[in-house]
Write a protein that holds these residues in place. Structure first.
Motif, mmCIF file in Angstrom:
data_model
loop_
_atom_site.group_PDB
_atom_site.id
_atom_site.type_symbol
_atom_site.label_atom_id
_atom_site.label_comp_id
_atom_site.label_asym_id
_atom_site.label_seq_id
_atom_site.Cartn_x
_atom_site.Cartn_y
_atom_site.Cartn_z
ATOM 1 N N THR A 50 0.851 -1.190 0.000
ATOM 2 C CA THR A 50 0.000 0.000 0.000
ATOM 3 C C THR A 50 0.881 1.232 0.000
ATOM 4 O OG1 THR A 50 -0.109 0.037 2.410
ATOM 5 C CG2 THR A 50 -1.859 -1.159 1.249
ATOM 6 N N GLY A 51 0.329 2.331 -0.364
ATOM 7 C CA GLY A 51 1.055 3.601 -0.367
ATOM 8 C C GLY A 51 0.211 4.651 0.291
ATOM 9 N N GLY A 52 0.708 5.850 0.289
ATOM 10 C CA GLY A 52 -0.154 6.867 0.851
ATOM 11 C C GLY A 52 0.565 8.054 1.431
ATOM 12 N N TYR A 57 5.790 3.956 4.926
ATOM 13 C CA TYR A 57 7.155 3.520 4.625
ATOM 14 C C TYR A 57 7.112 2.535 3.464
ATOM 15 C CZ TYR A 57 9.185 5.988 8.510
ATOM 16 O OH TYR A 57 9.624 6.988 9.339
ATOM 17 N N ASP A 58 8.202 2.500 2.692
ATOM 18 C CA ASP A 58 8.245 1.691 1.467
ATOM 19 C C ASP A 58 8.548 0.217 1.701
ATOM 20 O OD1 ASP A 58 7.879 3.871 -0.420
ATOM 21 O OD2 ASP A 58 9.886 4.519 0.189
#
Length: 101
Positions: A50-52, A57-58
């Protein structure tokens, strides 16, 4: 058991690589440490699915060792130091925690 938990934010480009290449290399090299460092019971590492927002964090890492005294043996092992050196060049942020389970 102790779990050493680390999360990184990774640069979009660093060391002549783009972010996906960087994350693949980190995953491969950290995963290989399980076979190279005797005190390591388990390693889980991967890219976030997920991203955002800015709190995101990656990548994440969980290293499991038997006891607290094993953490310095892992942290200072030459194979770990090689991977850590690369990560220090490509990360923009890092957080860690060591928890007893």
């Amino acid at each position: 058991m102790i779990r050493h938990i680390v999360m990184w934010k990774i640069a979009e480009e660093a060391e002549g690589m783009k972010k996906p290449e960087i994350m693949d290399r980190i995953t491969r090299e950290l995963s290989a440490l399980k076979e190279k460092i005797d005190v390591v019971r388990d390693i889980e590492v991967g890219s976030s699915v997920t991203g955002g927002d800015s709190m995101h964090y990656d990548m994440g890492l969980i290293v499991t060792v038997e006891k607290l005294d094993d953490l310095p043996l892992y942290a200072n092992h030459p194979e770990h130091l090689k991977v850590r050196e690369f990560i220090s060049k490509v990360r923009t942020d890092r957080v860690t925690a060591d928890i007893e389970v």
